[in-house]
Design an enzyme around this catalytic site. Structure first.
Site, PDB file in Angstrom:
ATOM      1  CE  LYS A  13      -2.172  -0.968   3.993  1.00 40.87           C
ATOM      2  NZ  LYS A  13      -1.360  -2.278   4.411  1.00 40.87           N
ATOM      3  NE  ARG A 160       6.409  -0.720  10.079  1.00 38.96           N
ATOM      4  CZ  ARG A 160       5.220  -0.421   9.305  1.00 38.96           C
ATOM      5  NH1 ARG A 160       5.205   0.266   8.173  1.00 38.96           N
ATOM      6  NH2 ARG A 160       4.076  -1.093   9.709  1.00 38.96           N
TER       7      ARG A 160
HETATM    8  P1  AP5 Z   1       5.033  -1.736   1.834  1.00 38.97           P
HETATM    9  O1  AP5 Z   1       4.754  -0.790   0.821  1.00 38.97           O
HETATM   10  O2  AP5 Z   1       5.502  -0.839   2.978  1.00 38.97           O
HETATM   11  O3  AP5 Z   1       3.571  -2.384   2.494  1.00 38.97           O
HETATM   12  P2  AP5 Z   1       2.317  -1.744   3.371  1.00 38.97           P
HETATM   13  O4  AP5 Z   1       1.084  -2.213   2.476  1.00 38.97           O
HETATM   14  O5  AP5 Z   1       2.264  -0.310   3.196  1.00 38.97           O
HETATM   15  O6  AP5 Z   1       2.721  -2.282   4.654  1.00 38.97           O
HETATM   16  P3  AP5 Z   1       2.748  -1.918   6.060  1.00 38.97           P
HETATM   17  O7  AP5 Z   1       3.264  -2.949   6.858  1.00 38.97           O
HETATM   18  O8  AP5 Z   1       3.201  -0.511   6.260  1.00 38.97           O
HETATM   19  O9  AP5 Z   1       1.143  -1.673   6.131  1.00 38.97           O
HETATM   20  P4  AP5 Z   1       0.645  -1.888   7.759  1.00 38.97           P
HETATM   21  O10 AP5 Z   1      -0.865  -1.415   7.115  1.00 38.97           O
HETATM   22  O11 AP5 Z   1       0.704  -2.898   8.539  1.00 38.97           O
HETATM   23  O12 AP5 Z   1       1.184  -0.614   8.512  1.00 38.97           O
HETATM   24  P5  AP5 Z   1       0.918   0.919   8.897  1.00 38.97           P
HETATM   25  O13 AP5 Z   1       2.113   1.637   8.723  1.00 38.97           O
HETATM   26  O14 AP5 Z   1      -0.275   1.541   8.124  1.00 38.97           O
HETATM   27  O15 AP5 Z   1       5.548  -2.903   1.341  1.00 38.97           O
HETATM   28  C1  AP5 Z   1       6.095  -3.927   2.250  1.00 38.97           C
HETATM   29  C2  AP5 Z   1       7.445  -4.373   1.871  1.00 38.97           C
HETATM   30  O16 AP5 Z   1       7.293  -5.090   0.579  1.00 38.97           O
HETATM   31  C3  AP5 Z   1       8.303  -3.236   1.441  1.00 38.97           C
HETATM   32  O17 AP5 Z   1       9.789  -3.784   1.951  1.00 38.97           O
HETATM   33  C4  AP5 Z   1       8.595  -3.326   0.022  1.00 38.97           C
HETATM   34  O18 AP5 Z   1       9.641  -2.794  -0.528  1.00 38.97           O
HETATM   35  C5  AP5 Z   1       8.090  -4.603  -0.429  1.00 38.97           C
HETATM   36  N1  AP5 Z   1       7.133  -4.647  -1.691  1.00 38.97           N
HETATM   37  C6  AP5 Z   1       6.182  -3.685  -2.016  1.00 38.97           C
HETATM   38  N2  AP5 Z   1       5.450  -4.011  -2.930  1.00 38.97           N
HETATM   39  C7  AP5 Z   1       6.043  -5.191  -3.262  1.00 38.97           C
HETATM   40  C8  AP5 Z   1       5.928  -6.068  -4.572  1.00 38.97           C
HETATM   41  N3  AP5 Z   1       4.819  -5.766  -5.385  1.00 38.97           N
HETATM   42  N4  AP5 Z   1       6.718  -7.245  -4.973  1.00 38.97           N
HETATM   43  C9  AP5 Z   1       7.688  -7.333  -4.000  1.00 38.97           C
HETATM   44  N5  AP5 Z   1       8.080  -6.759  -2.926  1.00 38.97           N
HETATM   45  C10 AP5 Z   1       7.198  -5.468  -2.670  1.00 38.97           C
HETATM   46  O19 AP5 Z   1       0.553   0.628  10.327  1.00 38.97           O
HETATM   47  C11 AP5 Z   1       1.251   0.149  11.414  1.00 38.97           C
HETATM   48  C12 AP5 Z   1       0.507   0.382  12.501  1.00 38.97           C
HETATM   49  O20 AP5 Z   1       0.250   1.579  12.832  1.00 38.97           O
HETATM   50  C13 AP5 Z   1      -0.528  -0.658  13.001  1.00 38.97           C
HETATM   51  O21 AP5 Z   1      -0.445  -1.909  13.233  1.00 38.97           O
HETATM   52  C14 AP5 Z   1      -1.307   0.306  13.784  1.00 38.97           C
HETATM   53  O22 AP5 Z   1      -0.800  -0.355  15.027  1.00 38.97           O
HETATM   54  C15 AP5 Z   1      -0.944   1.594  13.683  1.00 38.97           C
HETATM   55  N6  AP5 Z   1      -2.262   2.299  12.646  1.00 38.97           N
HETATM   56  C16 AP5 Z   1      -1.789   2.887  11.401  1.00 38.97           C
HETATM   57  N7  AP5 Z   1      -3.165   3.326  10.830  1.00 38.97           N
HETATM   58  C17 AP5 Z   1      -3.799   2.951  11.717  1.00 38.97           C
HETATM   59  C18 AP5 Z   1      -5.607   3.262  11.685  1.00 38.97           C
HETATM   60  N8  AP5 Z   1      -6.079   3.768  10.745  1.00 38.97           N
HETATM   61  N9  AP5 Z   1      -6.094   2.786  12.852  1.00 38.97           N
HETATM   62  C19 AP5 Z   1      -5.394   2.264  14.004  1.00 38.97           C
HETATM   63  N10 AP5 Z   1      -4.132   1.945  14.103  1.00 38.97           N
HETATM   64  C20 AP5 Z   1      -3.575   2.187  12.863  1.00 38.97           C
END
Ligand code: AP5
Length: 222
Positions: A13, A160
């Site tokens: 994402k 992370r």
């Molecule tokens: P990446 O693009 O970083 O993936 P992502 O879907 O953004 O993954 P996240 O881990 O950031 O999502 P998340 O939703 O758990 O985290 P968030 O920060 O929102 O890609 C991942 C890896 O794969 C990278 O190394 C990339 O290079 C690689 N990659 C990407 N595309 C690829 C492809 N096509 N092929 C191969 N490799 C690829 O949330 C973190 C925490 O914050 C949550 O757990 C929660 O505690 C809190 N939080 C955030 N938002 C909220 C909310 N709205 N409500 C409540 N708590 C929240």
């Protein structure tokens, strides 16, 4: 365009949202990035968010809604935005609907990126990101030019805290229980497009851009 990026942790994402935001010239709003920035700055919000994020649990809805409300009232959001990692619960989605209604706007598209759980665990264990500019890498699929250093600003890359196997598995469970139901919530309300996130990064972007081209053509006709 007002877009929501939906998909499990590690689906790509953030990777896609950053590139899309640049192409569409709209802000990329990642609630996860906002919380991580608050943690870095050791603010009260950061301290609170950390206690949930380190365990892979969601930050409480009222806290998350507060920061989103503030962010979308900033002038750069008038031309649109891309939400990444938000909304994540039905309560957040309902609250967002009300907020957008008050502003006289609505969401245009849900971009739903799908990847299998086994691939997700491997992706996240190999993810490294830049603490200074937020650029995201993958040690195998998307490595920096110089090992361990950010291509964009030269900072030392870090993993992370929530990318350990146990926490990843909990994040997947939380996604299934609390975020996946959003697909049903938006069904029939907001146009949703699904993409196979297991494809190469550039290919996923190409397909999303192609879809957006068709969508924009369609909305001009309507
Ligand atoms: P990446 O693009 O970083 O993936 P992502 O879907 O953004 O993954 P996240 O881990 O950031 O999502 P998340 O939703 O758990 O985290 P968030 O920060 O929102 O890609 C991942 C890896 O794969 C990278 O190394 C990339 O290079 C690689 N990659 C990407 N595309 C690829 C492809 N096509 N092929 C191969 N490799 C690829 O949330 C973190 C925490 O914050 C949550 O757990 C929660 O505690 C809190 N939080 C955030 N938002 C909220 C909310 N709205 N409500 C409540 N708590 C929240």
């Amino acid at each position: 365009m007002r877009i929501v990026m939906l998909g499990p942790p590690g689906a790509g994402k953030g990777t896609q949202a950053k590139m899309l935001a640049e192409k569409l010239n709209v802000p990329h709003i990642s609630t996860g990035d906002i919380f991580r920035e608050a943690i870095r700055k050791k603010t009260d919000l950061g301290l609170l968010a950390k206690s949930f994020m380190d365990r892979g649990e969601l930050v409480p809805d009222d806290v998350t809604m507060g920061i989103v409300k503030e962010r979308i009232s900033e002038p750069d959001c008038q031309k649109g935005f891309i939400f990444d990692g938000f909304p994540r619960t039905t309560a957040q989605a309902e609250n967002l609907d009300g907020m957008l209604r008050n502003l006289g706007i609505s969401l245009d598209l849900i971009v739903d990126i799908q990847v299998r759980d086994e691939e997700i665990v491997s992706r996240l264990e190999n993810r490294r990101s830049c603490p200074a500019c937020g650029m995201v890498y993958h040690l195998i699929n998307n490595p920096p030019v110089e090992s361990g250093l950010c291509d964009s600003c030269g900072e030392l890359l870090v993993g992370r805290v929530d990318d350990t196997r146990q926490v990843i598995l909990n994040r997947l469970k939380v996604y299934e229980e609390k975020t996946e139901p959003l697909k049903a919530y938006y069904s029939g309300k907001v146009e949703t497009a699904q993409f196979d996130g297991a494809q190469e990064i550039g290919k996923v972007l190409e397909q999303i851009m192609e879809y957006l081209g068709r969508y924009q053509g369609k909305s001009e006709v309507l």
